[in-house]
Design an enzyme around this catalytic site. Structure first.
Site, PDB file in Angstrom:
ATOM      1  N   GLU A 152     -32.593  11.057  -1.514  1.00 56.94           N
ATOM      2  CA  GLU A 152     -33.293  12.190  -0.896  1.00 56.94           C
ATOM      3  C   GLU A 152     -33.127  13.514  -1.645  1.00 56.94           C
ATOM      4  OE1 GLU A 152     -32.168  12.428   3.236  1.00 56.94           O
ATOM      5  OE2 GLU A 152     -33.114  10.530   3.725  1.00 56.94           O
ATOM      6  N   GLU A 307     -33.911   3.473   4.512  1.00 57.08           N
ATOM      7  CA  GLU A 307     -33.225   3.992   5.705  1.00 57.08           C
ATOM      8  C   GLU A 307     -34.227   4.216   6.817  1.00 57.08           C
ATOM      9  OE1 GLU A 307     -30.819   7.571   5.389  1.00 57.08           O
ATOM     10  OE2 GLU A 307     -30.081   6.936   3.417  1.00 57.08           O
TER      11      GLU A 307
HETATM   12  C1  FCB Z   1     -30.298  10.571   5.785  1.00 64.52           C
HETATM   13  C2  FCB Z   1     -29.138  10.408   4.811  1.00 64.52           C
HETATM   14  C3  FCB Z   1     -28.063   9.485   5.330  1.00 64.52           C
HETATM   15  C4  FCB Z   1     -27.783   9.702   6.801  1.00 64.52           C
HETATM   16  C5  FCB Z   1     -29.061   9.704   7.609  1.00 64.52           C
HETATM   17  C6  FCB Z   1     -28.865   9.886   9.085  1.00 64.52           C
HETATM   18  O1  FCB Z   1     -31.039  11.712   5.483  1.00 64.52           O
HETATM   19  O2  FCB Z   1     -29.609   9.888   3.601  1.00 64.52           O
HETATM   20  O3  FCB Z   1     -26.920   9.648   4.540  1.00 64.52           O
HETATM   21  O4  FCB Z   1     -27.048  10.855   6.978  1.00 64.52           O
HETATM   22  O5  FCB Z   1     -29.907  10.707   7.126  1.00 64.52           O
END
Ligand code: FCB
Length: 393
Positions: A152, A307
Site C-alpha cells: 500500500e 487483503e
Molecule cells: C491494511 C494494512 C494491514 C492492516 C489492515 C487492517 O491497510 O496493509 O497491515 O493494518 O489494513
C-alpha cells in the site's frame, strides 16, 4: 428461495495475510519500535508452526506474510544470514502443510539506519531497497512463488507524510512528490532485480484500492471531482507501474462516496451511508469490490485479493462479511475478471499500527496474556469454502 451454489476456479488460492511487525514480536532497530512498540505481538516469530497448523486446520492453501528488513539488515551494509535461514524454515513449514507462501518484501516498517537516512525521502532509497531485495530473493527464490515488493504505497505515503500518523509523522505535502517518485522507482528496480534472478518469478504490489462513487449523480461538478479523486487515490500509481507487475495485489477495505460542496470550508467529503460498519467504523460495502475488480479487467493481469477483512471483536459480522465479499469476487470472475485468490486479513488478531492491539481482525482470536488462541466461528465457515471452493448463497 432455493440456494444457488457458486463454484470458484480449481486452483484458487484460499488463505489469509499477516505482516512481520504486526505479529512477529520483538522487532528491534526499527522505526516503529520506539514510539509504537508491538512488544511480543503474537510471538509469531517463534511460534509460527502453531499458526501454520491453524491455517492448515482451516483448509487454507496460501499464506501471505512479510519479511522484516530490520532483522535481515540490522545495519547498513550488514546482512544477517541467520534471519534468512529463519524465513526459509518458515516457508518450508508452510510448504510441508501444503500452503503456498506469498511474500511481501516491505510492509511499512524500516530499519532504524534507513529511517535515520530519511527513509522514503532519501534520494538513494531505491538503491538501498534493491540491495535488500537482491539479498533476500537470491536466498529465497527457490521456495517462493509470489512476491510483493511493497504494501500500500499510497496509504503509507498519506499516513506517514500527509496525516502525520505513521513514522516519520510528517504533515508536509511538499515532500509527497519525492516519496511517490521513490515508490515507483523502488518498485521498478526491485521488479527488475527479482526477474534478473529468476525470469519466471511472479511479482506484484499490494495496493489498497477503494470504490469511489458520487454523492450527487446529477451534479456534473461532483462527478468530475469524484473522478479526479479516483484518479489520484486509485489509478495514478497503478498506471505508472502497470508494465512492471505480473499480477495485481488488491487490498480492499473502503467505499469513498464523494460529496462536493464548493462553498463549504472543506468542500470534499466522504459521505457514506454507513449502514453497517466494523468496530473501527469502516463502512462494510462488498459490492464495491465487484466494481473495483471490473475496472481492473482492462489491465489483463491475474488478480489476487491480498487483503480484505474487518475489525469485529465479537465475530458477529465476519461470516456475512466474508460470504458477501466472496459473492462479489465470484460475480467478477463470471464477468471474465481473472481473480486467482483471496487472502483474508488476518489469520490472527494482531497489532493494528497506531490503533494498537484493540482492533480484532483475526479469523483466530488471540489472548495476548498467555498467547493462547481460539478459532472464531467465522473462520470455520470460511474454512468450509476453502475446502470445497463452493459458496452457497
Ligand atoms: C491494511 C494494512 C494491514 C492492516 C489492515 C487492517 O491497510 O496493509 O497491515 O493494518 O489494513
Amino acid at each position: 428461495m432455493p440456494k444457488e451454489t457458486k463454484k470458484f476456479p480449481k486452483d484458487f488460492l484460499w488463505g489469509s495475510s499477516v505482516s512481520s511487525y504486526q505479529v512477529e514480536g520483538n522487532v528491534k532497530n526499527c522505526d516503529w519500535s520506539e514510539k509504537f512498540p508491538a512488544r511480543t505481538a503474537c510471538n509469531y516469530y517463534l511460534n509460527y508452526e502453531h499458526y501454520f497448523d491453524l491455517a492448515k486446520e482451516l483448509n487454507q492453501n496460501a499464506h501471505r506474510f512479510s519479511l522484516s528488513w530490520s532483522r535481515i539488515q540490522p545495519e547498513e551494509g550488514k546482512f544477517d544470514r541467520k534471519q534468512i535461514e529463519h524465513y526459509r524454515k518458515m516457508i518450508l513449514a508452510l510448504r510441508e502443510r501444503g500452503i503456498s507462501p506469498m511474500v511481501t518484501i516491505w510492509h511499512w516498517t524500516l530499519p532504524l539506519w534507513m529511517a535515520e537516512k530519511g527513509g522514503w525521502q532519501n534520494s538513494k532509497f531505491s538503491e538501498y531497497f534493491e540491495q535488500y531485495t537482491r539479498f533476500v530473493v537470491e536466498e529465497l527464490d527457490d521456495v517462493v512463488d509470489l512476491w510483493l515488493t511493497t504494501n500500500e504505497p499510497m496509504i503509507y505515503t498519506s499516513l506517514a507524510y500527509i496525516l502525520g500518523k505513521f513514522p516519520p509523522q510528517k504533515n508536509n505535502l511538499l515532500v509527497v512528490p519525492k516519496v511517490f517518485y521513490n515508490f515507483i522507482e523502488t518498485h521498478k528496480k526491485a521488479y527488475k532485480a527479482i526477474h534478473d534472478i529468476n525470469k519466471n518469478a511472479k511479482v506484484g504490489i499490494a495496493q489498497n484500492l477503494s470504490f469511489v462513487d458520487v454523492f450527487d449523480e446529477n451534479s456534473v461538478l461532483n462527478k468530475a471531482v469524484a473522478n479526479a479523486f479516483n484518479f489520484f487515490r486509485n489509478r495514478l500509481f497503478l498506471e505508472l507501474t502497470k508494465n512492471y507487475q505480473d499480477f495485481l495485489g488488491i487490498n480492499y477495505y473502503f467505499h469513498d462516496r464523494i460529496k462536493f460542496d464548493p462553498f463549504s470550508f472543506s468542500p470534499l467529503k466522504i459521505k457514506n451511508d454507513d449502514k453497517e460498519v466494523s468496530d473501527l467504523g469502516w463502512e462494510i460495502y462488498p459490492e464495491g469490490l465487484y466494481y473495483v475488480l471490473r475496472d481492473l479487467k482492462k489491465y489483463n493481469l491475474p488478480i489476487y485479493i491480498t487483503e480484505n477483512g474487518l475489525a469485529d471483536k465479537e465475530d458477529k459480522k465476519r461470516t456475512k462479511f466474508i460470504m458477501e465479499h466472496l459473492q462479489q469476487i465470484h460475480r467478477a470472475i463470471q464477468d471474465g475478471v481473472d481473480v486467482r485468490g483471496y487472502l483474508h486479513w488476518s489469520l490472527i488478531d494482531n497489532f493494528e499500527w497506531v490503533d494498537g492491539f484493540g482492533p480484532r481482525f483475526g479469523l483466530v482470536e488471540m489472548n495476548y496474556k498467555d498467547m493462547s488462541t481460539k478459532i472464531r466461528k467465522s473462520a470455520r465457515e470460511y474454512a468450509k469454502i476453502c475446502k470445497t471452493g463452493l459458496l452457497d448463497s
